[in-house]
Design a protein around this motif. Structure first.
Motif, PDB file in Angstrom:
ATOM      1  N   ASN A 179      15.991   5.395  -4.149  1.00 42.57           N
ATOM      2  CA  ASN A 179      14.444   5.258  -3.167  1.00 42.57           C
ATOM      3  C   ASN A 179      13.816   4.547  -3.714  1.00 42.57           C
ATOM      4  N   LEU A 180      13.265   3.340  -2.990  1.00 40.40           N
ATOM      5  CA  LEU A 180      11.911   2.771  -3.320  1.00 40.40           C
ATOM      6  C   LEU A 180      10.978   3.782  -3.466  1.00 40.40           C
ATOM      7  N   SER A 181      10.570   5.091  -2.706  1.00 37.51           N
ATOM      8  CA  SER A 181       9.443   5.710  -3.337  1.00 37.51           C
ATOM      9  C   SER A 181       9.918   6.808  -3.120  1.00 37.51           C
ATOM     10  N   CYS A 182       9.308   7.895  -4.322  1.00 41.70           N
ATOM     11  CA  CYS A 182       9.698   9.458  -4.477  1.00 41.70           C
ATOM     12  C   CYS A 182       9.369   9.894  -3.067  1.00 41.70           C
ATOM     13  N   PHE A 183       8.328   9.136  -2.524  1.00 40.95           N
ATOM     14  CA  PHE A 183       8.168  10.268  -1.002  1.00 40.95           C
ATOM     15  C   PHE A 183       8.866   9.477   0.312  1.00 40.95           C
TER      16      PHE A 183
ATOM     17  N   SER B 255       3.515  -3.764  -8.887  1.00 40.88           N
ATOM     18  CA  SER B 255       4.610  -4.553  -8.378  1.00 40.88           C
ATOM     19  C   SER B 255       5.651  -4.285  -9.055  1.00 40.88           C
ATOM     20  N   GLN B 256       6.372  -3.557  -7.837  1.00 43.02           N
ATOM     21  CA  GLN B 256       7.739  -2.296  -8.344  1.00 43.02           C
ATOM     22  C   GLN B 256       8.832  -3.429  -8.443  1.00 43.02           C
ATOM     23  N   ILE B 257       9.558  -3.287 -10.073  1.00 46.79           N
ATOM     24  CA  ILE B 257      11.161  -3.978  -9.725  1.00 46.79           C
ATOM     25  C   ILE B 257      11.639  -2.924  -9.256  1.00 46.79           C
ATOM     26  N   GLY B 258      12.444  -3.189  -8.426  1.00 44.33           N
ATOM     27  CA  GLY B 258      13.762  -2.547  -8.195  1.00 44.33           C
ATOM     28  C   GLY B 258      12.962  -0.679  -7.604  1.00 44.33           C
TER      29      GLY B 258
ATOM     30  N   GLY C 111       0.970  -0.987   0.100  1.00 39.90           N
ATOM     31  CA  GLY C 111       0.154   0.154   0.170  1.00 39.90           C
ATOM     32  C   GLY C 111       1.178   1.194   0.470  1.00 39.90           C
ATOM     33  N   GLU C 112       2.047   1.313  -0.049  1.00 38.61           N
ATOM     34  CA  GLU C 112       2.818   2.241  -0.092  1.00 38.61           C
ATOM     35  C   GLU C 112       3.422   3.224  -1.234  1.00 38.61           C
ATOM     36  N   VAL C 113       2.422   4.592  -1.615  1.00 35.95           N
ATOM     37  CA  VAL C 113       2.767   5.467  -2.911  1.00 35.95           C
ATOM     38  C   VAL C 113       4.479   5.121  -2.719  1.00 35.95           C
ATOM     39  N   LEU C 114       4.281   5.332  -4.285  1.00 35.81           N
ATOM     40  CA  LEU C 114       5.521   4.668  -5.156  1.00 35.81           C
ATOM     41  C   LEU C 114       6.006   6.265  -5.601  1.00 35.81           C
ATOM     42  N   MET C 115       5.074   7.133  -6.156  1.00 35.62           N
ATOM     43  CA  MET C 115       5.811   7.907  -7.431  1.00 35.62           C
ATOM     44  C   MET C 115       4.381   8.579  -7.576  1.00 35.62           C
ATOM     45  N   MET C 116       4.079   9.153  -8.451  1.00 32.61           N
ATOM     46  CA  MET C 116       3.004  10.623  -8.587  1.00 32.61           C
ATOM     47  C   MET C 116       3.303  10.771 -10.641  1.00 32.61           C
ATOM     48  N   ALA C 117       2.313  10.688 -11.376  1.00 32.83           N
ATOM     49  CA  ALA C 117       3.156  11.144 -12.998  1.00 32.83           C
ATOM     50  C   ALA C 117       2.271  11.469 -13.477  1.00 32.83           C
ATOM     51  N   TYR C 118       2.239  11.190 -15.223  1.00 34.21           N
ATOM     52  CA  TYR C 118       0.755  11.818 -16.119  1.00 34.21           C
ATOM     53  C   TYR C 118       0.597  11.049 -16.657  1.00 34.21           C
ATOM     54  N   MET C 119      -0.425  10.644 -17.626  1.00 29.86           N
ATOM     55  CA  MET C 119      -0.928   9.048 -18.469  1.00 29.86           C
ATOM     56  C   MET C 119      -1.459  10.832 -19.835  1.00 29.86           C
ATOM     57  N   ASN C 120      -1.403  10.255 -20.651  1.00 28.69           N
ATOM     58  CA  ASN C 120      -2.151  10.730 -21.803  1.00 28.69           C
ATOM     59  C   ASN C 120      -3.121   9.603 -22.193  1.00 28.69           C
ATOM     60  N   GLU C 121      -3.666   9.594 -23.434  1.00 23.43           N
ATOM     61  CA  GLU C 121      -4.532   8.525 -23.880  1.00 23.43           C
ATOM     62  C   GLU C 121      -3.921   7.363 -24.696  1.00 23.43           C
TER      63      GLU C 121
END
Length: 426
Positions: A318-322, A308-311, A246-256
């Protein structure tokens, strides 16, 4: 349209993964292989026991059980299934089904007994020739629900003999041949050595097969992109979370395009605002994020991805950006698993770094017999407290019992993750 499965295979010798029945070279570390198959788009896993002795058979059965605890994709166990008891052990290990050897002695009797006890949907039979079907077609069709073809040369003959569905284990990858095989109505899946290679990009194989009209299992969104509320640049923010912790790893953006590529590949794909281009997370670092689920928030303007995060998720390693705290208030967590994990780590630390006067170190110093004696005493206290109509005493005694239980777990090297995996299998 029916979806076809891509199948990986693992061959076990003395509990280790080897390349095949006729090649006992190491195929790699089992845990790494299991995680790869579980995340990379493989739909099913066939595990073949190559044991020659009862002792080795038990070792391989234990390994199958460990594999079933590690992965979410269905596992089917094969090899050294001689009697009903062997079928039971395969299924009790957590396998979805048992694959009987079509050339084995007393195969029909074993299949019939297994179908009667566990149901034919739990049984498959592997075949290198069609002799068994020529001799016992009715019995086979009544006792098993699927065939596993180990010799693709018999496919044409099978079509004229039985309507049982079957999967095909084949060497190498010839796209034209695979499309031909998967195009047959009775074929439910294909795989083997090529799909099992750690270097094979299974999602790209699925994409290639889809271009030839072969539909495999993939993610399908229940909402279309045009239904989302994107920002002024046509982008959606995506919050990424580890699917297990449940750890928050990162935030990014998607387009279509990134959204549809994510669904197609099963790997998180984003739109880089700085580079103004698509990027598959991990394409250069190897730190892929394999999709487990995507959810939309109530305003339909933010996506939550569980992966499922690899690395490491963060470019810093760091595992998470936060990973940097700005402010923090001390609080007592109410998450039961977090409480158990925290207590486990405290007890583990006491074991590794003893402190004078510590009751925990007193228990470790006295040894396993003392720990077991205390655990037994606390269990008895729970029974006595349960006769009291007030709940306070039983809460106190259960807490004492759990503390001593965790001391035992640390002493024996059993983690909460081990326990949770075992419970999930039941």
């Amino acid at each position: 349209m029916e979806h076809k499965n891509l199948i990986a295979t693992i061959y076990l010798k003395n509990g280790m993964a080897v390349r095949g029945k006729d090649n006992l070279e190491s195929a790699g570390e089992l845990k790494a292989l299991a995680k790869l198959y579980n995340d990379s788009g493989v739909d099913k896993l066939y595990v073949f026991d190559l044991s020659n002795t009862d002792r080795e058979h038990e070792i391989n059965l234990h390994t199958m059980k460990e594999l079933c605890r590690m992965v979410e994709i269905p596992i089917y166990g094969a090899g050294n299934i001689q009697r009903l008891e062997d079928i039971k052990k395969i299924l009790y290990a957590g396998c979805k089904g048992a694959i009987l050897d079509g050339s084995g002695h007393d195969i029909i009797q074993t299949a019939q007994e297994g179908a009667l006890r566990f149901g034919r949907e739990k049984l498959l039979v592997s075949m290198e020739n069609v002799d068994l079907l020529f001799k016992h077609k009715k019995e086979v069709e009544e006792s098993v629900h699927k065939l596993v073809v180990l010799n693709p040369m018999i496919i044409d003959a099978l079509e004229n003999i039985t309507n049982l569905p079957y999967s095909v284990i084949i060497q190498g990858y010839d796209r034209e041949r695979w499309v031909e095989i998967l195009g047959k109505g009775c074929v439910t899946g294909i795989g083997g050595e090529y799909i099992s290679r750690s270097s094979t990009d299974v999602t790209q194989v699925k994409k290639s097969l889809a271009a030839a009209g072969i539909e495999t299992k993939k993610f399908v969104s229940c909402m279309e992109w045009h239904q989302f509320k994107t920002n002024s640049d046509g982008l959606m923010p995506v919050i990424v979370q580890d699917y297990q912790t449940g750890e928050v790893l990162m935030m990014a953006y998607m387009n279509e395009e990134a959204f549809h590529t994510t669904l197609s590949l099963g790997k998180m794909t984003y739109y880089s605002r700085s580079r103004q281009e698509l990027w598959v997370k991990g394409e250069t670092s190897g730190h892929y994020q394999y999709v487990k689920s995507l959810a939309i928030d109530c305003d339909e303007d933010t996506i939550l991805a569980q992966v499922s995060q690899i690395g490491a998720a963060c470019h810093t390693g760091n595992l998470s950006c936060f990973y940097r705290e700005l402010v923090k208030k001390e609080y007592a967590t109410k998450n039961p698993l977090k409480v158990f994990e925290n207590l486990y780590h405290v007890i583990e630390d006491r074991k590794e770094h003893p402190k004078e006067g510590s009751y925990t170190n007193y228990l470790f110093g006295k040894g396993i017999d003392k720990i077991l004696k205390k655990l037994g005493e606390e269990a008895t206290e729970i029974v006595i407290a349960s006769k009291n109509p007030e709940p306070e005493e039983i809460k106190y005694e259960i807490s004492d019992f759990l503390y001593h239980l965790i001391v035992l777990m640390v002493a024996k090297g059993v983690t909460w993750e081990d326990i949770v995996e075992e419970l999930n299998q039941r």
